[in-house]
Every structure is written in structure tokens, then in C-alpha cells.
Design an enzyme around this catalytic site. Structure first.
Site, mmCIF file in Angstrom:
data_model
loop_
_atom_site.group_PDB
_atom_site.id
_atom_site.type_symbol
_atom_site.label_atom_id
_atom_site.label_comp_id
_atom_site.label_asym_id
_atom_site.label_seq_id
_atom_site.Cartn_x
_atom_site.Cartn_y
_atom_site.Cartn_z
ATOM 1 N N GLU A 206 15.610 2.904 8.215
ATOM 2 C CA GLU A 206 14.736 1.668 7.395
ATOM 3 C C GLU A 206 15.670 1.767 5.935
ATOM 4 O OE1 GLU A 206 10.881 1.239 6.471
ATOM 5 O OE2 GLU A 206 10.116 2.074 7.790
ATOM 6 N N ASN B 294 10.565 -8.290 3.376
ATOM 7 C CA ASN B 294 10.404 -7.643 4.318
ATOM 8 C C ASN B 294 11.112 -6.295 4.035
ATOM 9 O OD1 ASN B 294 7.214 -5.194 3.977
ATOM 10 N ND2 ASN B 294 6.903 -6.779 5.816
ATOM 11 N N HIS C 102 9.803 -3.546 7.703
ATOM 12 C CA HIS C 102 8.794 -3.377 8.520
ATOM 13 C C HIS C 102 9.133 -2.136 9.937
ATOM 14 C CE1 HIS C 102 4.982 -3.634 10.791
ATOM 15 N NE2 HIS C 102 5.330 -3.794 11.812
ATOM 16 N N ASP D 289 4.657 -10.289 9.221
ATOM 17 C CA ASP D 289 4.547 -10.086 9.550
ATOM 18 C C ASP D 289 5.564 -11.218 10.323
ATOM 19 O OD1 ASP D 289 5.020 -7.281 8.785
ATOM 20 O OD2 ASP D 289 3.404 -6.815 9.887
ATOM 21 N N ASN E 135 12.614 2.915 -0.083
ATOM 22 C CA ASN E 135 13.377 2.199 0.707
ATOM 23 C C ASN E 135 13.781 1.670 -0.370
ATOM 24 O OD1 ASN E 135 13.776 1.308 3.460
ATOM 25 N ND2 ASN E 135 11.706 1.571 3.468
ATOM 26 N N LYS F 46 0.072 -4.918 -0.581
ATOM 27 C CA LYS F 46 -0.691 -6.243 -0.663
ATOM 28 C C LYS F 46 -0.313 -7.427 -0.584
ATOM 29 C CE LYS F 46 -4.118 -4.446 -3.746
ATOM 30 N NZ LYS F 46 -5.029 -4.777 -2.691
HETATM 31 C C1 GRF Z 1 8.419 1.644 5.288
HETATM 32 O O1 GRF Z 1 7.925 2.448 6.520
HETATM 33 C C2 GRF Z 1 8.227 0.220 5.308
HETATM 34 O O2 GRF Z 1 8.513 0.008 5.811
HETATM 35 C C3 GRF Z 1 6.888 -0.097 5.284
HETATM 36 O O3 GRF Z 1 6.307 0.989 4.032
HETATM 37 C C4 GRF Z 1 7.184 2.302 4.137
HETATM 38 C C5 GRF Z 1 7.142 1.591 2.635
HETATM 39 O O4 GRF Z 1 7.843 3.523 2.105
HETATM 40 N N1 GRF Z 1 6.802 -1.553 4.798
HETATM 41 P P1 GRF Z 1 8.497 3.785 1.089
HETATM 42 O O5 GRF Z 1 7.701 3.381 0.002
HETATM 43 O O6 GRF Z 1 9.416 2.655 1.147
HETATM 44 O O7 GRF Z 1 8.812 5.067 0.790
#
Ligand code: GRF
Length: 195
Positions: free
Chosen positions: A177, A105, A107, A148, A12, A89
Site C-alpha cells: 500500500e 482512498n 483499500h 469502495d 500510509n 468515517k
Molecule cells: C490500510 O490498510 C488502508 O488500506 C485502510 O486502512 C489502513 C490504514 O493504515 N484503508 P494506516 O493508518 O495507513 O497505517
């Protein structure tokens, strides 16, 4: 002025960095922090020339020292918006306060469903499939003191196919995402979404 906290692969984070480089997102990646010294996220940061910090409770056994190290690394680099990207964390209230209302964040489900303590990673997708959901997705939300729980800023859906497994669903969701995080940050940058 974005600062990232990531524990593992950081795809991400990379999607956001790529969008900035390609001029699709009006932002700057200023710092990356990981609690995991071996994380791909730190490697990605170093490859991109972004200041990278390994800050963990092993290095800083005192909780206040740990919080200060995180806050200082972010502030020293001019960060005003904190992006959690697979950070495993729980962020302490002190760090959240230091960037009040500007910690985001992502999710991998449609909150408020399938969120909360213990619902992370593959557990989320297992729960979605077990519940027989026809639709899942991803949520970008503000971070507060509860898992969350903060204000939902943006969501995107994916269909759950009858033959989806938690693994195939995770792949589909991760793909959206990447788009959703970039799109949401651009909407914040343009003022369309206010935080
Ligand atoms: C994602 O699925 C996000 O929703 C969750 O952790 C994962 C992180 O993936 N919080 P990356 O490290 O960005 O590949």
C-alpha cells in the site's frame, strides 16, 4: 496540495510524507485531519510541522457543522486533493462535492472484490483467506458516495501463501500500500493518471 484524513496509525500518510521529503513525489502535505484525538496520525503531523486538526462528531454534533469544519480546514490550507488514509468515517457527500473528483482512498484488497460496507481492516483479509484466494493486493480509487466504489486508479498484487493468516496477509498488503499510494500520486502529478 494534499490534505489527509486518517483515524489511526497513518503509516500510509507517513509513507507519502516521506516520499515528498525525499523528492520521490512532487506534492505538498498541507493538512491532516483526524476524528480521533489520540491518533498517531495527528502526532505524526505535528512532528512534521503539518497543520493538524482534530475534527469529530463529538466536537461538531451537527452534521453540517462537521462537514464545514472539514472543508474549511482543508481549503484554508490550500488543499486540492484529499487523501483518505485509514479514515474510518464515511465522508459526507458535501465534503466529496467540495473536492469533486479529487478524493482518493486506498483499500487493502483488489477491488471490486472484497469491498463495501463492513469490509475494512482485518475483516478484508479474513474474507480473502476464507475465500481461498491465491492473490490479494491493494487498490487506490476515487471516492464517491458509495463504499469502495469510485473509479479504480491503480492496483498492486501480492501472493497469498497457503500459511498466511489475516495478520500476515495484512502486513504484506500494508507494505505494498505504501508503495502503491506514492506511485499513484506521482503518476497523477506527472499526468500519467488523470483525475
Ligand atoms: C490500510 O490498510 C488502508 O488500506 C485502510 O486502512 C489502513 C490504514 O493504515 N484503508 P494506516 O493508518 O495507513 O497505517
Amino acid at each position: 496540495m494534499l490534505g489527509f484524513l486518517a483515524s489511526h496509525t497513518g503509516t500510509n500518510m507517513q509513507a507519502i510524507i516521506d516520499a515528498i521529503k525525499e523528492g520521490r513525489l512532487d506534492a505538498k502535505a498541507c493538512a491532516v485531519i483526524s476524528n480521533n484525538s489520540n491518533s498517531v496520525a495527528l502526532e505524526r503531523a505535528r512532528n512534521e510541522g503539518i497543520p493538524a486538526y482534530h475534527i469529530s462528531s463529538k466536537k461538531y454534533p451537527d452534521e453540517q457543522d462537521l462537514d464545514n469544519a472539514i472543508i474549511n480546514a482543508l481549503k484554508e490550507n490550500g488543499v486540492d486533493t484529499v487523501i483518505l488514509a485509514g479514515y474510518m468515517k464515511k465522508l459526507s457527500p458535501r465534503v466529496i462535492q467540495a473536492f469533486k473528483g479529487r478524493v482518493l482512498n486506498i483499500h487493502p484488497a483488489l477491488l471490486p472484490k472484497f469491498g463495501g460496507k463492513g469490509l475494512y481492516g482485518m475483516y478484508v483479509h479474513e474474507a480473502v483467506i476464507e475465500a481461498g484466494e491465491k492473490v490479494s493486493g491493494a487498490t487506490v480509487h476515487l471516492v464517491d458516495e458509495h463504499y469502495d466504489h469510485g473509479r479504480i486508479l491503480n492496483q498492486r498484487t501480492v501472493e497469498v501463501a497457503p500459511d498466511d493468516t489475516p495478520e500476515t496477509l495484512a502486513q504484506k498488503v500494508l507494505k505494498i500500500e505504501h508503495q502503491l499510494y506514492v506511485e499513484t500520486l506521482q503518476k497523477i502529478a506527472s499526468g500519467e493518471i488523470q483525475i
